[in-house]
Motif scaffolding. Structure first.
Motif, short mmCIF file in Angstrom:
data_model
loop_
_atom_site.label_atom_id
_atom_site.label_comp_id
_atom_site.label_asym_id
_atom_site.label_seq_id
_atom_site.Cartn_x
_atom_site.Cartn_y
_atom_site.Cartn_z
N ARG A 448 0.82 -1.21 0.00
CA ARG A 448 0.00 0.00 0.00
C ARG A 448 0.86 1.26 0.00
NH1 ARG A 448 -5.42 1.06 1.58
NH2 ARG A 448 -5.75 3.17 2.42
N ALA A 449 1.90 1.27 0.81
CA ALA A 449 2.77 2.45 0.87
C ALA A 449 3.49 2.69 -0.45
CB ALA A 449 3.78 2.28 2.01
N ALA A 450 3.91 1.61 -1.11
CA ALA A 450 4.62 1.76 -2.38
C ALA A 450 3.70 2.29 -3.48
CB ALA A 450 5.23 0.42 -2.80
N VAL A 451 2.44 1.89 -3.47
CA VAL A 451 1.49 2.40 -4.47
C VAL A 451 1.34 3.91 -4.32
CG1 VAL A 451 -0.95 2.41 -5.14
CG2 VAL A 451 0.22 0.24 -4.73
N GLU A 452 1.16 4.37 -3.10
CA GLU A 452 1.02 5.82 -2.89
C GLU A 452 2.31 6.55 -3.23
OE1 GLU A 452 -0.44 9.08 0.48
OE2 GLU A 452 -0.56 6.92 0.89
N ARG A 453 3.43 5.96 -2.86
CA ARG A 453 4.72 6.59 -3.16
C ARG A 453 4.93 6.71 -4.67
NH1 ARG A 453 9.53 3.23 -0.88
NH2 ARG A 453 7.95 3.03 0.75
N PHE A 454 4.51 5.69 -5.40
CA PHE A 454 4.67 5.71 -6.86
C PHE A 454 3.87 6.87 -7.47
CE2 PHE A 454 4.18 4.57 -11.24
CZ PHE A 454 5.26 3.76 -11.57
N LEU A 455 2.60 6.99 -7.10
CA LEU A 455 1.76 8.02 -7.71
C LEU A 455 2.18 9.42 -7.31
CD1 LEU A 455 -1.77 6.34 -7.47
CD2 LEU A 455 -0.31 6.57 -9.48
N ARG A 456 2.46 9.61 -6.03
CA ARG A 456 2.89 10.95 -5.61
C ARG A 456 4.26 11.28 -6.20
NH1 ARG A 456 -0.48 13.20 -2.02
NH2 ARG A 456 -1.78 11.89 -0.67
N GLY A 457 5.12 10.28 -6.30
CA GLY A 457 6.43 10.50 -6.91
C GLY A 457 6.32 10.82 -8.38
N TYR A 458 5.37 10.19 -9.06
CA TYR A 458 5.14 10.46 -10.47
C TYR A 458 4.80 11.93 -10.69
CZ TYR A 458 3.30 9.62 -15.21
OH TYR A 458 3.07 9.64 -16.56
N GLU A 459 3.88 12.44 -9.88
CA GLU A 459 3.51 13.86 -10.00
C GLU A 459 4.71 14.75 -9.69
OE1 GLU A 459 0.13 16.89 -8.22
OE2 GLU A 459 1.04 15.41 -6.90
N GLU A 460 5.44 14.42 -8.65
CA GLU A 460 6.58 15.24 -8.24
C GLU A 460 7.65 15.31 -9.33
OE1 GLU A 460 10.10 15.12 -4.79
OE2 GLU A 460 8.32 13.83 -4.63
N ILE A 461 7.94 14.17 -9.96
CA ILE A 461 9.01 14.13 -10.96
C ILE A 461 8.60 14.85 -12.23
CG2 ILE A 461 10.33 12.57 -12.43
CD1 ILE A 461 11.19 12.78 -9.44
N LEU A 462 7.37 14.64 -12.69
CA LEU A 462 6.94 15.33 -13.91
C LEU A 462 6.86 16.84 -13.69
CD1 LEU A 462 4.20 13.44 -15.96
CD2 LEU A 462 6.48 14.14 -16.63
N ASN A 463 6.35 17.26 -12.55
CA ASN A 463 6.29 18.69 -12.28
C ASN A 463 7.69 19.29 -12.22
OD1 ASN A 463 3.52 19.05 -12.25
ND2 ASN A 463 3.32 18.59 -10.07
N ALA A 464 8.62 18.54 -11.64
CA ALA A 464 10.00 19.05 -11.55
C ALA A 464 10.60 19.23 -12.93
CB ALA A 464 10.84 18.09 -10.72
#
Length: 583
Positions: A448-464
């Motif tokens: 569960r933690a990895a799923v949330e980390r993946f999606l939030r990380g996806y947004e963070e990396i693309l925005n960066a």
């Protein structure tokens, strides 16, 4: 539409002519309120069959891959709010007209004489419509009726791949719900069908004009069967080389066998839309390439691997002369992105763009043939080659998501999807005002933690990377997102049962004989796997059914399409009516 007299159930519309006798454009249907149809349809009795289309092969195989009570995960559900003052009879008339127009809506699917799947087109007949009354008089609430009609498996040998439910209030139709089996319709087709339905229902006292229906799925199947053999061999050679470079299991270091949970979450972000478009403009690629590159980088960071393989759901309409046929014309295309050497985002974008261009030039190959190539490669290695990550990019403009800020949501656990055996399913929805990224994952590979980390990380990396000065590498992304160091680091052992059983089981003669008969083979060696022995993936469901006719249960389609020898598979066979394994 009351008072209209549609053609009988044994007819199908061909070219209409005006009441004067002069031909009119095919596909033009003139409806005059509740009066008379101002065209006379020239009709002819038609019943025909053909092989299934390349795009349908994935769903034929997939539906036999998963348990019957989980197949509703591949159904398409369309909801249409009905105009005021519309009668149920008029809704029926509109639906019946669509059934006459589109052969996909009156096609059943069968095992042909050669063991392969066939589509059979039936003459038009009135579509069965379920009426669900809302309110205190309702014996069953409409929501329950719709759930039942949505979740029930289609018997594709006897039932058309469309169901209709009309929800009424005081006998007045308020909503129409259509349930479509994916083997008959892809997203493009469903959207086109919805548009035609809207035009027909709105045509009160004025003409409704529909585009001509130039080709039907059976026509497409015939053209696909006539593709040059040399071209097909060239394409198979390309994919054979791609399969040879696959890792055995991209999730190998994360896999935790035996975990039964599954997760589903989504993240909707207005900022992702602008970020992806800015990056796409910078590198002169489509936004979809940017999203696929970000996915590959996050997967590499998540799994610790240097190759990221996945199935990309790809439309064949981009390259097909039959782009307007209403049927399933998409299939998973294998992608295998090379992340070795710690590449930056810019390098991955260029690689993904080039890989997409090359791969889309070799689409004269179907999903079942890819499954066979992977089975052969697994046999060569002595270990299953597993690719169970799926990616889908969907453009939903001009619709909007309505999000003003980033929103993360946990969705209901995808119980039906989890039974398909897939590891993960990542989707990107591009709206007019934002982007939604959604991830389904088996607990075997992502908690569960990895799923949330993946999606939030996806947004963070693309925005960066919306900033031109940013160009992060895979290792930098892993550290920034929090995937630095793979959780668990458990590499599963080599495949069990890769070697044949010491002795032949009681069911081996029937298994060998069935594989030979269904696939038209003179000799079948029980020490070979099904595919190595010459078995075709599309005929695996027929093998399972023929074994049941012989009184043997216990084998599923995925078993046949693995690397285990037939002798080992025979050990799984169980006599019908017995709990005791045959081997």
């Amino acid at each position: 539409m009351e008072g209209l007299s549609p053609p009988g159930p044994d007819t199908v519309n061909r070219r209409p002519v005006a009441a004067s006798g002069r031909p009119v454009a095919a596909g033009v249907v003139l409806w005059r309120g509740a009066r008379t149809l101002s065209t006379i349809e020239v009709v002819t009795t038609v019943t025909r069959s053909a092989d299934i289309c390349w795009g349908q092969r994935y769903f034929w195989l997939h539906r036999h891959w998963i348990p019957t009570d989980a197949r509703h995960d591949e159904h398409i559900v369309l909801r249409h709010d009905l105009p005021a003052k519309l009668s149920t009879a008029r809704v029926r008339m509109a639906l019946n007209h669509l059934v006459r127009r589109h052969e996909a809506l009156r096609t059943t699917f069968h095992v042909g004489p050669d063991g392969g799947p066939r589509q059979v087109v039936h003459p038009p007949a009135p579509l069965a419509v379920t009426v669900a009354e809302a309110g205190p008089r309702a014996p069953v609430p409409p929501a329950e009726v719709i759930r039942q009609r949505t979740e029930a498996d289609f018997d594709l040998t006897t039932e058309p791949p469309i169901r209709a439910v009309v929800v009424t209030v005081d006998d007045v139709p308020r909503q129409l719900v259509l349930v479509l089996q994916h083997i008959a319709m892809d997203d493009w087709s469903a959207t086109a069908l919805y548009g035609e339905l809207t035009a027909l229902l709105a045509a009160t006292g004025r003409p409704a004009t529909l585009d001509p229906v130039c080709d039907q799925p059976a026509d497409l199947a015939v053209r696909e069967a006539g593709v040059d053999g040399a071209r097909r061999e060239t394409d198979l050679g390309y994919w054979r080389a791609q399969v040879a470079d696959l890792p055995a299991d991209v999730y190998a270091q994360r896999r935790r066998p035996g975990v039964t949970e599954s997760y589903s979450a989504s993240l909707t972000s207005p900022s992702l839309l602008g970020a992806a478009r800015r990056i796409a403009a910078r590198y002169q690629v489509w936004p979809s390439v940017v999203h696929l590159s970000a996915y590959a980088l996050l997967m590499a960071a998540c799994t610790g691997g240097d190759r990221v393989p996945y199935w990309l759901f790809t439309s064949r309409r981009d390259t097909s002369a039959d782009a307007t046929v209403l049927t399933s014309m998409f299939a998973p295309m294998l992608m295998n992105v090379d992340l070795s050497g710690d590449p930056s985002m810019s390098k991955v974008i260029r690689q993904v763009a080039e890989l997409l261009d090359r791969s889309k030039g070799h689409l004269v190959t179907s999903y079942d043939e890819m499954v066979e190539l992977m089975a052969l490669e697994g046999t060569r290695r002595g270990r299953t080659v597993r690719v169970e990550a799926e990616v889908n990019f969907l453009t939903y403009t001009p619709r909007g998501c309505g999000a003003r800020r980033s929103r993360f949501t946990w969705n209901r656990a995808p119980a039906a999807w989890a039974r398909s055996g897939a590891d993960s399913y990542f989707r990107v929805y591009e709206w007019q005002d934002g982007v939604t990224v959604a991830l389904r994952a088996s607990g075997e590979v992502l908690d569960r933690a990895a799923v949330e980390r993946f999606l939030r990380g996806y947004e963070e990396i693309l925005n960066a990377h919306g900033d031109p000065a940013t160009d992060l590498t895979t290792s930098e992304i892993a550290r920034q997102v929090g995937f630095d160091g793979v959780d668990g680091c458990r590499v599963p052992p080599a495949d069990r049962h890769a070697q044949p059983a010491d002795q032949a089981g009681a069911g081996e003669p029937d298994l060998v004989a069935t594989v030979a008969a269904v696939n038209g083979l003179d000799v079948v060696d029980p020490l070979d796997s099904y595919v190595v022995a010459g078995g075709r993936a599309l005929r695996a469901p027929a093998v399972v059914a023929a074994l049941a006719d012989r009184g043997w249960l216990g084998l599923r389609v995925p078993d046949l399409l693995g690397i285990r020898p037939l002798r080992a598979l025979a050990g799984q066979l169980t006599p019908a009516g017995s709990d005791r394994p045959a081997g």
